[in-house]
Write a protein that holds these residues in place. Structure first.
Motif, PDB file in Angstrom:
ATOM      1  N   TYR B 412      32.126  48.068  58.753  1.00 44.12           N
ATOM      2  CA  TYR B 412      32.101  49.289  57.960  1.00 44.12           C
ATOM      3  C   TYR B 412      33.195  49.272  56.898  1.00 44.12           C
ATOM      4  O   TYR B 412      32.935  49.458  55.718  1.00 44.12           O
ATOM      5  N   TYR B 413      34.444  49.012  57.330  1.00 44.25           N
ATOM      6  CA  TYR B 413      35.495  49.113  56.308  1.00 44.25           C
ATOM      7  C   TYR B 413      35.545  47.897  55.399  1.00 44.25           C
ATOM      8  O   TYR B 413      35.968  47.986  54.250  1.00 44.25           O
ATOM      9  N   TYR B 414      35.071  46.762  55.896  1.00 45.19           N
ATOM     10  CA  TYR B 414      35.001  45.620  54.974  1.00 45.19           C
ATOM     11  C   TYR B 414      33.967  45.908  53.886  1.00 45.19           C
ATOM     12  O   TYR B 414      34.171  45.580  52.716  1.00 45.19           O
ATOM     13  N   LEU B 415      32.869  46.536  54.289  1.00 45.59           N
ATOM     14  CA  LEU B 415      31.848  46.854  53.289  1.00 45.59           C
ATOM     15  C   LEU B 415      32.322  47.938  52.333  1.00 45.59           C
ATOM     16  O   LEU B 415      31.957  47.942  51.164  1.00 45.59           O
ATOM     17  N   LEU B 416      33.184  48.853  52.846  1.00 45.35           N
ATOM     18  CA  LEU B 416      33.759  49.859  51.942  1.00 45.35           C
ATOM     19  C   LEU B 416      34.543  49.180  50.822  1.00 45.35           C
ATOM     20  O   LEU B 416      34.451  49.579  49.655  1.00 45.35           O
ATOM     21  N   MET B 417      35.321  48.141  51.210  1.00 49.19           N
ATOM     22  CA  MET B 417      36.084  47.424  50.186  1.00 49.19           C
ATOM     23  C   MET B 417      35.135  46.758  49.200  1.00 49.19           C
ATOM     24  O   MET B 417      35.360  46.757  47.986  1.00 49.19           O
ATOM     25  N   LEU B 418      34.080  46.198  49.738  1.00 47.73           N
ATOM     26  CA  LEU B 418      33.125  45.494  48.901  1.00 47.73           C
ATOM     27  C   LEU B 418      32.430  46.465  47.945  1.00 47.73           C
ATOM     28  O   LEU B 418      32.203  46.168  46.781  1.00 47.73           O
ATOM     29  N   ARG B 419      32.125  47.648  48.489  1.00 48.27           N
ATOM     30  CA  ARG B 419      31.481  48.664  47.679  1.00 48.27           C
ATOM     31  C   ARG B 419      32.394  49.028  46.500  1.00 48.27           C
ATOM     32  O   ARG B 419      31.955  49.145  45.366  1.00 48.27           O
ATOM     33  N   ALA B 420      33.701  49.174  46.821  1.00 48.25           N
ATOM     34  CA  ALA B 420      34.644  49.508  45.760  1.00 48.25           C
ATOM     35  C   ALA B 420      34.634  48.426  44.686  1.00 48.25           C
ATOM     36  O   ALA B 420      34.653  48.712  43.493  1.00 48.25           O
ATOM     37  N   ALA B 421      34.580  47.172  45.112  1.00 48.17           N
ATOM     38  CA  ALA B 421      34.670  46.079  44.149  1.00 48.17           C
ATOM     39  C   ALA B 421      33.400  45.944  43.323  1.00 48.17           C
ATOM     40  O   ALA B 421      33.451  45.565  42.152  1.00 48.17           O
ATOM     41  N   TYR B 422      32.244  46.235  43.921  1.00 45.94           N
ATOM     42  CA  TYR B 422      30.997  45.945  43.222  1.00 45.94           C
ATOM     43  C   TYR B 422      30.284  47.174  42.676  1.00 45.94           C
ATOM     44  O   TYR B 422      29.634  47.113  41.652  1.00 45.94           O
ATOM     45  N   LEU B 423      30.374  48.310  43.374  1.00 43.97           N
ATOM     46  CA  LEU B 423      29.529  49.432  42.999  1.00 43.97           C
ATOM     47  C   LEU B 423      30.276  50.560  42.307  1.00 43.97           C
ATOM     48  O   LEU B 423      29.734  51.245  41.468  1.00 43.97           O
ATOM     49  N   LEU B 424      31.547  50.774  42.692  1.00 43.00           N
ATOM     50  CA  LEU B 424      32.273  51.902  42.113  1.00 43.00           C
ATOM     51  C   LEU B 424      32.561  51.648  40.637  1.00 43.00           C
ATOM     52  O   LEU B 424      32.880  50.533  40.247  1.00 43.00           O
ATOM     53  N   GLU B 425      32.462  52.699  39.845  1.00 45.94           N
ATOM     54  CA  GLU B 425      32.847  52.587  38.441  1.00 45.94           C
ATOM     55  C   GLU B 425      34.315  52.973  38.322  1.00 45.94           C
ATOM     56  O   GLU B 425      34.737  53.971  38.902  1.00 45.94           O
ATOM     57  N   PRO B 426      35.096  52.200  37.608  1.00 45.51           N
ATOM     58  CA  PRO B 426      36.520  52.540  37.461  1.00 45.51           C
ATOM     59  C   PRO B 426      36.666  53.839  36.689  1.00 45.51           C
ATOM     60  O   PRO B 426      35.852  54.147  35.816  1.00 45.51           O
ATOM     61  N   GLN B 427      37.749  54.614  37.049  1.00 46.92           N
ATOM     62  CA  GLN B 427      37.921  55.905  36.418  1.00 46.92           C
ATOM     63  C   GLN B 427      38.328  55.770  34.958  1.00 46.92           C
ATOM     64  O   GLN B 427      37.863  56.496  34.110  1.00 46.92           O
ATOM     65  N   GLU B 428      39.218  54.835  34.687  1.00 46.07           N
ATOM     66  CA  GLU B 428      39.538  54.609  33.287  1.00 46.07           C
ATOM     67  C   GLU B 428      39.112  53.188  32.929  1.00 46.07           C
ATOM     68  O   GLU B 428      38.900  52.369  33.830  1.00 46.07           O
ATOM     69  N   GLN B 429      39.024  52.966  31.644  1.00 45.94           N
ATOM     70  CA  GLN B 429      38.567  51.655  31.211  1.00 45.94           C
ATOM     71  C   GLN B 429      39.597  50.592  31.605  1.00 45.94           C
ATOM     72  O   GLN B 429      40.773  50.702  31.272  1.00 45.94           O
ATOM     73  N   CYS B 430      39.168  49.586  32.332  1.00 46.63           N
ATOM     74  CA  CYS B 430      40.097  48.535  32.739  1.00 46.63           C
ATOM     75  C   CYS B 430      39.757  47.268  31.978  1.00 46.63           C
ATOM     76  O   CYS B 430      38.589  46.905  31.850  1.00 46.63           O
ATOM     77  N   SER B 431      40.800  46.622  31.510  1.00 46.06           N
ATOM     78  CA  SER B 431      40.565  45.385  30.769  1.00 46.06           C
ATOM     79  C   SER B 431      40.247  44.271  31.761  1.00 46.06           C
ATOM     80  O   SER B 431      40.631  44.343  32.927  1.00 46.06           O
ATOM     81  N   PRO B 432      39.536  43.235  31.319  1.00 45.75           N
ATOM     82  CA  PRO B 432      39.263  42.113  32.214  1.00 45.75           C
ATOM     83  C   PRO B 432      40.571  41.455  32.636  1.00 45.75           C
ATOM     84  O   PRO B 432      41.546  41.433  31.872  1.00 45.75           O
ATOM     85  N   LEU B 433      40.599  40.928  33.856  1.00 52.84           N
ATOM     86  CA  LEU B 433      41.807  40.264  34.340  1.00 52.84           C
ATOM     87  C   LEU B 433      41.848  38.854  33.766  1.00 52.84           C
ATOM     88  O   LEU B 433      40.852  38.135  33.810  1.00 52.84           O
ATOM     89  N   SER B 434      42.988  38.500  33.218  1.00 59.17           N
ATOM     90  CA  SER B 434      43.093  37.125  32.725  1.00 59.17           C
ATOM     91  C   SER B 434      43.743  36.283  33.806  1.00 59.17           C
ATOM     92  O   SER B 434      44.830  36.577  34.277  1.00 59.17           O
ATOM     93  N   LEU B 435      43.021  35.256  34.226  1.00 56.89           N
ATOM     94  CA  LEU B 435      43.541  34.387  35.278  1.00 56.89           C
ATOM     95  C   LEU B 435      43.876  33.034  34.678  1.00 56.89           C
ATOM     96  O   LEU B 435      43.159  32.540  33.810  1.00 56.89           O
ATOM     97  N   SER B 436      44.955  32.444  35.174  1.00 54.35           N
ATOM     98  CA  SER B 436      45.283  31.108  34.698  1.00 54.35           C
ATOM     99  C   SER B 436      44.321  30.119  35.354  1.00 54.35           C
ATOM    100  O   SER B 436      43.731  30.397  36.405  1.00 54.35           O
ATOM    101  N   ALA B 437      44.192  28.960  34.721  1.00 57.64           N
ATOM    102  CA  ALA B 437      43.231  27.963  35.219  1.00 57.64           C
ATOM    103  C   ALA B 437      43.508  27.551  36.666  1.00 57.64           C
ATOM    104  O   ALA B 437      42.578  27.489  37.478  1.00 57.64           O
ATOM    105  N   PRO B 438      44.762  27.295  37.044  1.00 58.26           N
ATOM    106  CA  PRO B 438      44.997  26.896  38.451  1.00 58.26           C
ATOM    107  C   PRO B 438      44.565  27.965  39.444  1.00 58.26           C
ATOM    108  O   PRO B 438      44.031  27.641  40.507  1.00 58.26           O
ATOM    109  N   ILE B 439      44.776  29.240  39.078  1.00 58.02           N
ATOM    110  CA  ILE B 439      44.385  30.312  39.996  1.00 58.02           C
ATOM    111  C   ILE B 439      42.871  30.364  40.138  1.00 58.02           C
ATOM    112  O   ILE B 439      42.328  30.542  41.237  1.00 58.02           O
ATOM    113  N   LYS B 440      42.166  30.177  39.003  1.00 60.37           N
ATOM    114  CA  LYS B 440      40.706  30.143  39.063  1.00 60.37           C
ATOM    115  C   LYS B 440      40.255  29.023  39.985  1.00 60.37           C
ATOM    116  O   LYS B 440      39.376  29.198  40.837  1.00 60.37           O
ATOM    117  N   LEU B 441      40.892  27.878  39.789  1.00 63.12           N
ATOM    118  CA  LEU B 441      40.543  26.704  40.596  1.00 63.12           C
ATOM    119  C   LEU B 441      40.798  27.006  42.071  1.00 63.12           C
ATOM    120  O   LEU B 441      39.970  26.704  42.944  1.00 63.12           O
TER     121      LEU B 441
END
Lengths: 175, 472
Positions: B412-441
């Motif tokens: 239940y609570y793991y899915l709540l986190m997932l719901r927040a990440a995928y379904l919830l709309e952010p309240q204010e406009q959030c810029s995309p996160l810039s990740l460095s290449a090693p972190i992406k890797l």
């Protein structure tokens, strides 16, 4: 013969005095609201424990107990008190439910330990297992307990770093 | 060359000394320090890999090097390298103490390595203190220092209480047997397991590790400490410190547990209460780190099931689960560190819109959460499967049933986190996160590892089995 009974009686009396010191000290260490009394109680209890070691025939450990616990640790506690909140300020009241809960928990634990002590048959140790002179302890520290000995020095290093870091906080706290 | 056996420990000691010297120079070169730490941590992994096959004992037989200890040392070194990998920006830590982070992380890892090899209670105790002291200070280094000090103090008080319990237990063990050497105890104890004193002593002596693992009566610190500590430090506590605690519990129970029913019952009760309390408390949490802390408590319960099964399968399951925890928990913390890049605490709803801000992190989070919940085909599922089958072999049917119910609650609570990440709309406009290449890797690699180890667990399972074999 009467002489022997005499020394035994004295030993018994000494034992109970030491036990009384330990318990009395522990009570003083916990109950009074003035923290200085608590420290003095701790000093008393730890000295009592040193007496117990002496009674068990371990002169070296008794001395170490006095030197380290009474001599160093309690003094550093006194220093810590000196450097912290002034003593004349009003101490916060004890809340009754907290005291009751603490007393209950300790009573349960005490009952459990006493139960265990009475239920198990302890194997009496031989008179004195081996030689516990300073020389032997020193040898053991540098052979068998070498690793422990070295790791303790690392623990101290980390503790010192921690003390410096947290002292930095408190200095900013007061300014 | 007997000292070769000690090479990982010596390496980490030297690394710690290197940072001691660096911290004395006083100047802060953030990038340089991070690169040095990363290089040393990766070299540490290499040293641990190289010493994987070593076997032997040191310090008059009080320090054992076998496959079990070396596997765990490898895990610990990997954990440290991962955590150092996300330390590039330590915004949660006070600037003037950034040196000390590495200076304390390395001795702490050294201490955990000493823990997994020590087979003398004194050595175990002192190494435990070394790792705990480092962590107390690391927790207190939080930038928002009232929060840090409060968390550090809470951690310290519970920790001191647990180590007092542990000492008390060791005293009882010594009083009944006359030795603290685990090897000798293993010979003496089976005949004495019917004595209440021995069981109580053993349980109390293990309480230091129940504290580390946040098992029920010693779990109070977890939520506050995770919340109060900087993200990277919380990640370290959730991964490396837990892995070490699992290692010691497995070794001690395997060597000393014997066949006492009472002992098993107590462990079973602790396991059930930890799972249930952890999962139920996690549901109510808003703060992401508090939630993760309670989920850790629940996971400690699952691990205990494997340990209390007291069969090779159970130990192997616990070892496998330790590997799984390391990867899953770290992935969630990686996402946390990147999303809450300014070092402040993150609410669960703060994950809103993550799938648009960084699809890669959102996917990593999804796989990690599925894995934590134990859904196939992830590593978490395999770990739970191994543990539950081992418990069923020993007839702990009720225990497995309760664990299954708990798994459903946790979903239940793991899915709540997932719901927040995928379904919830952010309240204010959030810029995309810039990740460095090693972190992406790194994020990609973690996803691959979690799925691959779930589908093809053979190699890791064999490693865990072989390590567990050496214990018996």
């Amino acid at each position: 013969m009467s002489f022997l009974i005499g020394t035994e009686a004295i030993a018994h009396v000494a034992f109970w005095i030491v036990v009384g010191l330990t318990f009395g000290g522990a009570v003083i260490a916990v109950f009074p609201r003035n923290i200085i009394y608590n420290v003095l109680g701790l000093v008393m209890a730890l000295s009592g424990v040193a007496g117990l070691y002496l009674y068990l025939g371990s002169f070296f450990i008794a001395l170490m107990q006095l030197l380290i616990y009474v001599g160093a640790i309690c003094i550093s506690i006194v220093f810590a008190i000196m450097l912290s909140r002034p003593l004349h300020l009003e101490v916060p009241k004890r809340s009754v439910p907290k005291v009751a809960m603490a007393a209950g928990a300790s009573a349960i634990f005490f009952a459990a330990v006493v139960g265990v002590i009475f239920k198990s048959n302890w194997v009496p140790a031989p008179e004195q297992s081996g030689d516990w002179s300073v020389v032997t302890i020193g040898h053991l520290l540098l052979t068998r307990y070498d690793l422990v000995f070295e790791v303790i020095s690392l623990v101290l290093l980390v503790a010192i770093i921690g003390a410096i870091v947290t002292a930095g906080y408190s200095r900013r706290f007061s300014s | 060359m007997k000292w070769m056996l000690f090479s990982p420990e010596i390496f980490y000691l030297l690394a710690a000394l290197c940072f001691l010297l660096l911290s004395m120079t006083g100047r802060l070169h953030r990038r340089r320090d991070h690169h040095i730490a990363l290089a040393l941590a990766v070299a540490g992994v290499a040293v641990c890999v190289a010493s994987l096959q070593l076997e032997g004992s040191l310090f008059s037989e009080t320090y054992k090097i076998d496959l079990f200890s070396q596997v765990f040392k490898l895990l610990l070194s990997v954990g440290l390298a991962l955590v150092v990998g996300i330390c590039s920006e330590l915004r949660g830590i006070q600037e003037r103490y950034e040196h000390e982070v590495y200076l304390l992380l390395f001795p702490c890892t050294l201490a955990t390595m000493l823990l997994v090899s020590s087979i003398h209670w004194l050595g175990v105790y002192v190494s435990l203190e070394l790792s705990s002291y480092s962590l107390y200070i690391l927790v207190a280094l939080r930038k928002d220092w009232t929060q840090g000090i409060e968390a550090g103090l809470k951690y310290f008080l519970v920790g001191v209480f647990a180590s007092a319990m542990m000492l008390f237990g060791m005293v009882i063990l010594y009083g009944t047997t006359g030795t603290l050497d685990v090897k000798q105890l293993a010979q003496i104890l089976p005949g004495l397991m019917s004595h209440a004193a021995v069981v109580v002593g053993l349980l109390l002596a293990l309480s230091g590790f129940f504290f580390k693992l946040a098992v029920f009566p010693f779990h109070f610190w977890a939520a506050d400490v995770y919340q109060g500590a900087a993200h990277q430090i919380a990640a370290y506590i959730a991964t490396v410190s837990k892995v070490a605690a699992i290692a010691v519990l497995v070794r001690m129970v395997a060597m000393l547990g014997g066949s006492s029913d009472y002992f098993v019952h107590v462990l079973a009760v602790l396991s059930v209460v930890s799972m249930t309390v952890g999962n139920l408390a996690a549901i109510a949490q808003k703060d992401l780190k508090r939630l993760l802390a309670y989920s850790t408590v629940a996971h400690a319960g699952y691990v205990l099931i494997g340990i209390l099964s007291m069969n090779p399968g159970g130990y192997a399951g616990a070892i496998f689960y330790a590997m799984a925890i390391l990867v899953m928990k770290f992935t969630v913390f990686l996402v946390l560190v990147k999303v809450a890049w300014d070092g402040t605490n993150l609410e669960v709803d703060g994950l809103a819109g993550l799938h648009r801000r960084s699809p890669l992190l959102a996917m990593a989070l999804m796989v990690a959460l599925f894995s934590l919940a134990g859904l196939p085909p992830t590593v978490g599922f395999t770990g739970k499967f191994l543990i539950f089958t081992a418990a069923m072999e020993r007839g702990h049917f009720a225990l497995v049933l309760i664990a299954m119910i708990n798994v459903v609650i946790s979903l239940y609570y793991y899915l709540l986190m997932l719901r927040a990440a995928y379904l919830l709309e952010p309240q204010e406009q959030c810029s995309p996160l810039s990740l460095s290449a090693p972190i992406k890797l790194l994020a990609g690699a973690l996803v691959v590892v979690m799925v691959a180890a779930g589908i093809f667990p053979r190699y890791l399972m064999d490693l865990a089995r072989n390590a567990a074999q050496g214990l018996m």
